[in-house]
Structure formats: C-alpha cells, structure tokens
Write an enzyme that holds these catalytic residues in place. Structure first.
Site, mmCIF file in Angstrom:
data_model
loop_
_atom_site.group_PDB
_atom_site.id
_atom_site.type_symbol
_atom_site.label_atom_id
_atom_site.label_comp_id
_atom_site.label_asym_id
_atom_site.label_seq_id
_atom_site.Cartn_x
_atom_site.Cartn_y
_atom_site.Cartn_z
ATOM 1 C CE LYS A 1 -1.840 1.650 4.066
ATOM 2 N NZ LYS A 1 -1.526 3.079 4.223
ATOM 3 C CB CYS B 1 -5.597 11.166 11.619
ATOM 4 S SG CYS B 1 -4.003 10.450 11.936
ATOM 5 C CG ASP C 1 2.366 1.330 9.712
ATOM 6 O OD1 ASP C 1 1.946 2.224 10.464
ATOM 7 O OD2 ASP C 1 2.590 1.519 8.501
ATOM 8 N NE ARG D 1 -6.887 4.252 5.517
ATOM 9 C CZ ARG D 1 -5.936 4.456 6.420
ATOM 10 N NH1 ARG D 1 -6.211 4.506 7.697
ATOM 11 N NH2 ARG D 1 -4.691 4.636 6.041
HETATM 12 C C1 UD1 Z 1 4.047 6.756 6.564
HETATM 13 C C2 UD1 Z 1 3.183 5.545 6.323
HETATM 14 C C3 UD1 Z 1 2.605 5.038 7.630
HETATM 15 C C4 UD1 Z 1 3.719 4.801 8.646
HETATM 16 C C5 UD1 Z 1 4.619 6.013 8.767
HETATM 17 C C6 UD1 Z 1 5.837 5.770 9.638
HETATM 18 C C7 UD1 Z 1 2.330 5.887 4.093
HETATM 19 C C8 UD1 Z 1 1.148 6.173 3.228
HETATM 20 N N1 UD1 Z 1 2.114 5.901 5.405
HETATM 21 O O1 UD1 Z 1 3.211 7.772 7.096
HETATM 22 O O2 UD1 Z 1 1.914 3.820 7.366
HETATM 23 O O3 UD1 Z 1 3.138 4.537 9.904
HETATM 24 O O4 UD1 Z 1 5.090 6.416 7.468
HETATM 25 O O5 UD1 Z 1 6.536 4.676 9.194
HETATM 26 O O6 UD1 Z 1 3.413 5.637 3.608
HETATM 27 N N2 UD1 Z 1 6.022 14.395 11.177
HETATM 28 C C9 UD1 Z 1 6.151 15.714 11.511
HETATM 29 N N3 UD1 Z 1 6.127 16.640 10.503
HETATM 30 C C10 UD1 Z 1 6.001 16.293 9.195
HETATM 31 C C11 UD1 Z 1 5.885 14.938 8.860
HETATM 32 C C12 UD1 Z 1 5.903 13.997 9.878
HETATM 33 O O7 UD1 Z 1 6.271 16.055 12.681
HETATM 34 O O8 UD1 Z 1 6.003 17.194 8.336
HETATM 35 C C13 UD1 Z 1 6.009 13.376 12.246
HETATM 36 C C14 UD1 Z 1 4.661 12.660 12.310
HETATM 37 O O9 UD1 Z 1 3.721 13.384 13.065
HETATM 38 C C15 UD1 Z 1 5.050 11.354 12.952
HETATM 39 C C16 UD1 Z 1 6.446 11.098 12.380
HETATM 40 O O10 UD1 Z 1 6.925 12.355 11.928
HETATM 41 O O11 UD1 Z 1 5.117 11.503 14.334
HETATM 42 C C17 UD1 Z 1 6.488 10.085 11.237
HETATM 43 O O12 UD1 Z 1 5.670 10.525 10.188
HETATM 44 P P1 UD1 Z 1 5.951 10.151 8.670
HETATM 45 O O13 UD1 Z 1 7.196 9.336 8.566
HETATM 46 O O14 UD1 Z 1 5.846 11.390 7.861
HETATM 47 O O15 UD1 Z 1 4.706 9.217 8.362
HETATM 48 P P2 UD1 Z 1 3.730 9.286 7.134
HETATM 49 O O16 UD1 Z 1 4.466 9.585 5.880
HETATM 50 O O17 UD1 Z 1 2.553 10.135 7.488
#
Ligand code: UD1
Length: 418
Positions: free
Chosen positions: A20, A114, A306, A398
């Site tokens: 996914k 979320c 995850d 999902r």
């Molecule tokens: C992706 C995955 C999700 C997985 C996560 C971590 C997809 C579609 N989803 O989510 O399944 O759980 O990686 O492996 O690929 N953060 C910030 N600022 C930002 C971006 C992130 O503070 O601009 C923080 C988030 O709140 C979180 C952490 O960084 O605490 C990790 O987030 P991130 O690696 O960005 O996860 P996603 O890309 O949302």
C-alpha cells in the site's frame, strides 16, 4: 463488522499483497510524465480506490484490472485535490510534490489531525519552501505555487516518509539538483526511486541517509512500460503475527526477507521458528512464546510503528511482562482500550505500554479506530475464547486486501457482516 470465532490454529500458504505504502506515492508519481504508466500488483484496497478517484478527478485516464493499473496522465489538467477525497486519505498530501513538479501549483485541503496523533506536515512544507514554493492558507486549504521549482539542499529534522517522498517528487522536474538529508530509508522510498528512474528521472541514494535528485524536463521523461510494486511488509508481518498467536504454521509467498527482518527479529526473540528462502517465509510455533523486555518502534530499519498494534495483541497472550515504546507517533495506543475489553492486561504511561500476558483473551464487541488497530483486534480475536465482533471494517479495508479470505484460507473462522 467482522465476526470471528477464536481458537482455530492457522495453517497453510498465502501470497502477500503488493505494498500500500509504495503504491500510493508511485501512483502520485505517475502524474509527472504526462504519459501512460503500467503498474502491477497494486492492492485492491480502499486507499487505492481513493487515490484512483483523485487521479481521475485531476484528469488521468485509468484502467484497473484486478491488480494491474494503467495510469495515463496525459490529460491531467487540474491541480486542486478535492477536499472530500483528501479527508478520506491523509497520505494524498504526497500529490503536492508531483503537482508542483508538473504544474507549479497545487491546492490541497489541510490534512488535520487523525486517530493516531496530530501528524503535522511542517517538514513537507519547509522542504518545498526551500525549493521556491510559496504557501498560503485559508478556509482549511493550502495553496502552493512556484514560478520556478529549483533544487535545494534540504535537511529533514526527522526522517519522515511522506516528506521524503514529496520532496523527491518535486525534485524530479525542478531546475538543478535537490539533495535531501536525513531522509526516511523505508523500502517504499527505494521503490519510489526505482519507479521514477524507470521513467527517466535521475535519483540516487534511496535506502541511505541522503537522496540526490537531478532535475530534468518533462520531455526527458518516458512512459513506464511495466513496473511491479514491492510486497507489503506490514501485511506480511500481520499474517505472521496472526499465525504466531494461534500457535500456527504458515508460509508466506511474495515477501522480501530483508524488508521484514526487523519484524522477524522480534518474533524469533519471542521463540517463533522462522525460515526464509527464495521470497518465502515459513513461521511455526512449537513451544510457549516469551515476553519482550523491550520493543521500540523506530524509523526503518527499526521495528515499524505499523506493527506495534498487532504485536501488542500477540504480547497480551504471552506469559510475562512486555514493555513496548512507541517513538514514531503520539497517541497510537487507542487499540489498548479495545484489547482490554477482551481481557488483556495493558497499562499505558505516555508513549510506553506495559503488557502483562494473560492466560486467555475472551471474545467481545470491539471497534477498530484505525487500520493497524483493526488488524490487532482481528489477531486478538483469532486467539480469543468465543466470538468477537470487530466494528470499523472500513479502516481495515483501507490497507488489507481480502483479509477475511486469506484468514479463512488459513483455517480461521471469520465472516464479514454488513
Ligand atoms: C508513513 C506511512 C505510515 C507509517 C509512517 C511511519 C504511508 C502512506 N504511510 O506515514 O503507514 O506509519 O510512514 O513509518 O506511507 N512528522 C512531523 N512533521 C512532518 C511529517 C511527519 O512532525 O512534516 C512526524 C509525524 O507526526 C510522525 C512522524 O513524523 O510523528 C512520522 O511521520 P511520517 O514518517 O511522515 O509518516 P507518514 O508519511 O505520514
């Protein structure tokens, strides 16, 4: 809801779905070349349905036949992601980088909070701002625009998966070279690089701490003839944990051992017997499993966040006390209260869960509040005495393709009721 009667030992072989978390950014990437891209092993799950709907809305012509998707982005002419679809899938934020590359502008609705914490996008915006993108906000929307997207040297404060992908996507059609440091090293990032390079992009370094993207022109990009998405390491981990909780014996095909190694290491430590060869993983349990003194979620190659909820379900049934620390997301323990309804003994203190194994879980009415929490509840139900009703099927669908068929094939008693 899913109705599950626990107590069956899982046995048999299943094929793991395509990833996914690779498919979503790769579908976003197919906007960049304005050509026809053929992508295989795209899972049939709700998140992909939403991404397909968004791409169609933007003007892409899409043919979907089972797990094959052909995305022709030649007619994409719109850069506004519709709000109702963006709300359905937070990760559609990854379209921003691709739309900025292709059109120099994008309008997306603010993803907001979320169930698993606030999930801000500041790192996405900071990185793109360094590439010459200007942002304005109003009425819940983010308006991004740039006259000229240019390469930049960007250091991420945290190796965010989504920010790494968004900046990589923007870098493909930027002028000059984009260097992204402290990037996420997840296998899905490598998959995105491989797809983009097949399109003619010039990207190096995915899987390491630094990625270098040499910008090019849209005319340099070609169609992607045939690309296969990598196997879903989280779906694989979920089935392995489901087998472990029932003292089962399963074989998974279509898995990449290296990608699931952080999960296998912990399952082995608990006493699961695991063999890997030729993209097949065999797991069986021949003795009581042991608790874990310490399980910390971390960016790849650490233990994936995850898999935290599914592991919590498993640890709830194992003698002894386990300590689980969630370091990636705040507020990702909502499944604990549902597991408690099934008899689990879990206490939460900040980002730490203390799990005392119980002799048995009992069936109950529970609700999945997010995707992986849903997987955890199904896993717990497989081992519970009596019947469990798991509400919140929409969250589970999902991300898991045919989960009830797969578990039924392995001998579980699970039915979906509307
Ligand atoms: C992706 C995955 C999700 C997985 C996560 C971590 C997809 C579609 N989803 O989510 O399944 O759980 O990686 O492996 O690929 N953060 C910030 N600022 C930002 C971006 C992130 O503070 O601009 C923080 C988030 O709140 C979180 C952490 O960084 O605490 C990790 O987030 P991130 O690696 O960005 O996860 P996603 O890309 O949302």
């Amino acid at each position: 809801m899913y109705i599950i009667r626990g107590g069956e030992t899982l046995y048999g072989k299943i094929r793991v779905q395509g990833s996914k978390n690779s498919s979503l950014p790769i579908l976003a990437a197919s906007i960049l070349n304005g050509r026809k891209n053929t992508i295989r092993d795209v899972p049939k799950i709700k998140d992909i349905d939403v991404m397909t709907e968004i791409l169609s809305y933007l003007g892409a012509d899409i043919v979907r036949d089972n797990n094959l998707m052909v995305v022709d982005s030649g007619n994409v002419n719109c850069s506004d992601v519709p709000e109702h679809l963006m709300r359905e899938m937070r990760s559609s934020i990854v379209l921003m980088g691709a739309l900025l590359g292709r059109f120099g502008k994008a309008k997306v609705s603010y993803p907001g909070g979320c169930e698993i914490g606030p999930r801000p996008i500041d790192l996405h915006l900071k990185g793109l701002a360094q590439m010459g993108v200007e942002f304005s906000e109003g009425h819940g929307f983010i308006y991004a625009k740039t006259d000229k997207l240019r390469g930049a040297d960007i250091h991420l404060d945290f190796p965010s998966v989504g920010a790494t992908e968004n900046i990589m996507l923007a870098g493909v059609l930027a002028q000059g070279t984009t260097i992204i440091r402290n990037v996420a090293k997840e296998p899905e990032i490598v998959d995105l690089q491989n797809f983009l390079n097949r399109m003619g992009a010039k990207i190096k370094g995915a899987g390491t701490d630094t990625i270098k993207v040499e910008g090019c022109k849209i005319d340099d990009l070609k169609q992607v003839e045939d690309y296969t998405i990598i196997p879903d390491r989280i779906a694989a981990g979920t089935y392995l944990v489901a087998a472990a909780i029932t003292n089962g014996h399963i074989w998974l095909t279509n898995v990449i051992g290296e990608h699931v190694e952080p999960i296998l290491a912990k399952l082995r430590e608990m006493g699961c017997m695991i063999n890997c060869s030729n993209n097949v993983i065999e797991l069986y349990v021949d003795k009581p499993l042991k608790s874990l003194d310490s399980l910390r979620t971390l960016p790849y190659p650490g233990f994936p966040t995850d898999m935290q909820a599914p592991m919590m379900a498993l640890l709830s049934t194992v003698e002894g006390t386990s300590i689980l620390v969630e370091t990636v997301f705040e507020n990702r323990f909502k499944h604990a209260q549902e597991l408690r309804r099934m008899g689990a003994n879990i206490s939460i203190n900040g980002n730490t869960a203390i799990i005392k194994g119980v002799d048995k879980l009992t069936g109950a009415m529970v609700e999945a509040k997010d995707l992986r929490a849903g997987a955890a509840l199904i896993i717990a139900a497989l081992a519970a005495e009596g019947e469990t009703h798991v509400e919140g099927v929409c969250h589970i669908e999902r991300g898991y393709e045919n989960i009830e068929d797969n578990l039924t094939a392995l001998g579980a008693e699970i039915v979906k009721k509307y």
